[in-house]
Design a protein around this motif. Structure first.
Motif, PDB file in Angstrom:
ATOM      1  N   ASN A   1       0.758  -1.285  -0.203  1.00 58.29           N
ATOM      2  CA  ASN A   1      -0.214   0.384   0.046  1.00 58.29           C
ATOM      3  C   ASN A   1       1.051   1.603  -0.027  1.00 58.29           C
ATOM      4  O   ASN A   1       0.828   2.316  -0.056  1.00 58.29           O
ATOM      5  CB  ASN A   1      -0.969   0.258   1.274  1.00 58.29           C
ATOM      6  CG  ASN A   1      -1.967   1.192   1.258  1.00 58.29           C
ATOM      7  OD1 ASN A   1      -1.986   1.860   1.822  1.00 58.29           O
ATOM      8  ND2 ASN A   1      -3.651   0.297  -0.139  1.00 58.29           N
ATOM      9  N   LYS A   2       1.745   1.281   0.456  1.00 54.57           N
ATOM     10  CA  LYS A   2       2.890   2.706   0.906  1.00 54.57           C
ATOM     11  C   LYS A   2       3.723   2.667  -0.061  1.00 54.57           C
ATOM     12  O   LYS A   2       3.801   3.975  -0.540  1.00 54.57           O
ATOM     13  CB  LYS A   2       3.600   2.143   1.967  1.00 54.57           C
ATOM     14  CG  LYS A   2       4.729   3.780   2.442  1.00 54.57           C
ATOM     15  CD  LYS A   2       5.633   2.862   3.063  1.00 54.57           C
ATOM     16  CE  LYS A   2       5.127   2.860   4.759  1.00 54.57           C
ATOM     17  NZ  LYS A   2       6.342   3.091   5.824  1.00 54.57           N
ATOM     18  N   MET A   3       4.086   1.628  -1.065  1.00 55.30           N
ATOM     19  CA  MET A   3       4.987   1.363  -1.877  1.00 55.30           C
ATOM     20  C   MET A   3       4.057   1.912  -3.638  1.00 55.30           C
ATOM     21  O   MET A   3       4.485   2.651  -3.894  1.00 55.30           O
ATOM     22  CB  MET A   3       6.011   0.232  -2.675  1.00 55.30           C
ATOM     23  CG  MET A   3       6.754   0.282  -3.703  1.00 55.30           C
ATOM     24  SD  MET A   3       5.291   0.147  -5.761  1.00 55.30           S
ATOM     25  CE  MET A   3       4.385  -1.123  -4.811  1.00 55.30           C
ATOM     26  N   SER A   4       2.967   1.953  -3.381  1.00 57.96           N
ATOM     27  CA  SER A   4       1.547   1.971  -3.977  1.00 57.96           C
ATOM     28  C   SER A   4       1.618   3.949  -4.380  1.00 57.96           C
ATOM     29  O   SER A   4       1.478   4.188  -5.162  1.00 57.96           O
ATOM     30  CB  SER A   4       0.551   1.031  -4.568  1.00 57.96           C
ATOM     31  OG  SER A   4       1.022  -0.437  -4.315  1.00 57.96           O
ATOM     32  N   ALA A   5       1.364   4.379  -2.997  1.00 59.86           N
ATOM     33  CA  ALA A   5       0.952   5.275  -2.847  1.00 59.86           C
ATOM     34  C   ALA A   5       1.940   6.449  -3.296  1.00 59.86           C
ATOM     35  O   ALA A   5       1.443   7.438  -3.846  1.00 59.86           O
ATOM     36  CB  ALA A   5       0.659   5.612  -1.977  1.00 59.86           C
ATOM     37  N   LYS A   6       3.075   6.236  -2.102  1.00 61.47           N
ATOM     38  CA  LYS A   6       4.571   6.233  -2.471  1.00 61.47           C
ATOM     39  C   LYS A   6       4.477   6.833  -4.243  1.00 61.47           C
ATOM     40  O   LYS A   6       5.171   8.156  -4.713  1.00 61.47           O
ATOM     41  CB  LYS A   6       5.185   6.588  -2.177  1.00 61.47           C
ATOM     42  CG  LYS A   6       5.521   6.994  -0.199  1.00 61.47           C
ATOM     43  CD  LYS A   6       4.982   8.118   0.133  1.00 61.47           C
ATOM     44  CE  LYS A   6       4.940   8.287   1.156  1.00 61.47           C
ATOM     45  NZ  LYS A   6       6.159   8.052   2.161  1.00 61.47           N
ATOM     46  N   SER A   7       4.637   5.985  -5.130  1.00 62.60           N
ATOM     47  CA  SER A   7       4.957   6.018  -6.378  1.00 62.60           C
ATOM     48  C   SER A   7       4.024   6.541  -7.649  1.00 62.60           C
ATOM     49  O   SER A   7       4.285   7.287  -7.891  1.00 62.60           O
ATOM     50  CB  SER A   7       5.160   4.520  -6.878  1.00 62.60           C
ATOM     51  OG  SER A   7       6.463   3.527  -5.705  1.00 62.60           O
ATOM     52  N   SER A   8       2.904   6.722  -6.741  1.00 65.68           N
ATOM     53  CA  SER A   8       1.944   6.569  -7.312  1.00 65.68           C
ATOM     54  C   SER A   8       1.905   8.124  -7.758  1.00 65.68           C
ATOM     55  O   SER A   8       1.448   8.892  -9.183  1.00 65.68           O
ATOM     56  CB  SER A   8       0.518   6.151  -7.289  1.00 65.68           C
ATOM     57  OG  SER A   8       0.443   4.913  -7.318  1.00 65.68           O
ATOM     58  N   VAL A   9       2.733   9.327  -6.904  1.00 65.51           N
ATOM     59  CA  VAL A   9       2.386  10.461  -6.485  1.00 65.51           C
ATOM     60  C   VAL A   9       3.860  11.170  -8.123  1.00 65.51           C
ATOM     61  O   VAL A   9       3.109  12.467  -8.303  1.00 65.51           O
ATOM     62  CB  VAL A   9       3.189  10.981  -5.472  1.00 65.51           C
ATOM     63  CG1 VAL A   9       3.490  12.564  -5.455  1.00 65.51           C
ATOM     64  CG2 VAL A   9       1.793  10.761  -4.513  1.00 65.51           C
TER      65      VAL A   9
END
Length: 409
Positions: A118-126
């Motif tokens: 979840n964290k990796m996906s959120a940060k990378s999406s930005v």
């Protein structure tokens, strides 16, 4: 109302909403496990071991998850994370007699995988949502990362408080049921709303590319390992157990204090761009990571000395922890911006995943030491190890590039 916003803003809000919902359950689960198993008579070391697989599988997940996100898209990795957290929560609804250490460690392993996906996906999406290149874009990137990270941590604090309230009102199993049902609704909404190609790399990376080839990313990852190890070595197990036993605080008071601390910590993270020069049109570089680590180290030395002095212990810990939260929040926000800035454009999740693998490794080391060192030598020993870790983070950060344009891939 969402329909009037740009597609990038809409996706950012959906990602942030998913991240918020997940974080509430993650914070509550952490506090529930610490307090519930402390009540059952578990030693500090055994409580720390309950989180061993949570952190260990987080290391593996970040490393593999970044590659997976680049291949199949960040929407899928985020939704897999939400689904796994629902399963992990349901696994902990079994009767107390079945809550053995191996069972809880297995459930925590699922939760660790879920959290870091979840964290990796959120940060990378930005990174995927903001065009790169100009100073204005870098400033906007810093602000968006700070807002995402800070709001997440503020809600993690709410989660700590929620965990204490749910334990007191619904019991351990009831709390798990309530959180699982709410997160299930969020998961369904996410499946229907996230873009299918978000964060998917144009050139499919090979599995051998999970290790970063960027010198800057590798250096920042090493610094991050020691930075977060420095926090968790006294924060995760040692401090809440010390407050409950030595200081005699009630469970709800421990939960409320940690909730307030993390909420304040998150607020400072959202303000970090303004505290580090955004008004003057500046964005931080590698030198800022060194300069902001030094006062954090000096403060931790002061707290360690205060714990062994004749001064009021509660005043030392409460005051020291509040100041530590402010400085650590700025350091964390700086690091979170730098990794997104340093990450390559195509397949940013590879670099971000590698970086958060180091973050998870630091948390793993800190968590195990927090229980073991506290049980063997007390809180002051945990704090001195924290001082050493912060010093190492500062020394490593000296090698960071002074500007994103100097990053070598």
């Amino acid at each position: 109302m969402l329909s009037t916003l740009s597609p990038a803003i809409r996706q950012y809000l959906i990602i942030t909403g998913n991240y918020w919902a997940f974080t509430l359950t993650d914070g509550a689960l952490r506090m529930l496990v610490v307090l519930h198993f402390h009540q059952l008579g578990f030693s500090p070391l055994n409580i720390a071991l309950l989180f061993l697989f949570y952190e260990l599988f987080g290391v593996v997940t970040n490393l593999v998850g970044g590659w997976l996100g680049a291949r199949i898209g960040l929407n899928k990795t985020m939704n897999i994370g939400l689904g796994l957290q629902v399963i992990a929560l349901l696994a902990l609804t079994v009767p107390t007699a079945l809550l053995t250490v191996p069972w809880v460690m297995a459930a925590q392993a699922l939760s660790g995988i879920a959290k870091d996906l979840n964290k990796m996906s959120a940060k990378s999406s930005v990174k995927a949502l903001i065009p790169a290149g100009s100073a204005a874009a870098e400033g906007k990137l810093y602000q968006w990362v700070a807002l995402l990270t800070g709001s997440k941590n503020a809600l993690k604090g709410v989660g700590f408080f929620l965990g204490g309230v749910l334990l007191a009102s619904l019991g351990f199993a009831g709390a798990m049921w309530a959180m699982a049902l709410v997160l299930l609704l969020v998961w369904v909404a996410s499946l229907l709303s996230l873009k299918a190609d978000l964060g998917k790399a144009k050139n499919k990376p090979k599995f051998g590319e999970i290790f970063s080839s960027s010198c800057a990313v590798n250096i920042l990852s090493a610094a991050r390992l020691f930075l977060f190890g420095a926090r968790d070595v006294w924060f995760v197990v040692a401090l809440p157990v010390f407050m409950a036993t030595t200081l005699g605080w009630a469970d709800w008071a421990v939960g409320a204090f940690f909730a307030s601390w993390v909420i304040g910590y998150g607020i400072v993270q959202t303000l970090a761009p303004y505290l580090t020069g955004k008004k003057a049109g500046k964005v931080p570089d590698g030198r800022a990571a060194v300069l902001w680590a030094l006062p954090l180290m000096i403060l931790t030395v002061g707290i360690a000395l205060g714990v062994n002095s004749n001064l009021d212990l509660q005043l030392i810990l409460v005051g020291g922890l509040l100041a530590f939260g402010v400085l650590f929040a700025i350091n964390s926000s700086l690091h979170s911006y730098l990794i997104v800035s340093y990450a390559k454009e195509d397949g940013a999740s590879l670099d971000v995943g590698f970086y958060y693998m180091a973050n998870a490794m630091g948390r793993l080391i800190g968590t195990v030491l927090s229980g073991g060192v506290y049980q063997a030598a007390g809180l002051a020993a945990c704090l001195w190890i924290s001082v050493g870790f912060i010093a190492l983070a500062a020394i490593i950060s000296i090698a960071l590039p002074r500007h994103a344009s100097l990053v070598k891939i």
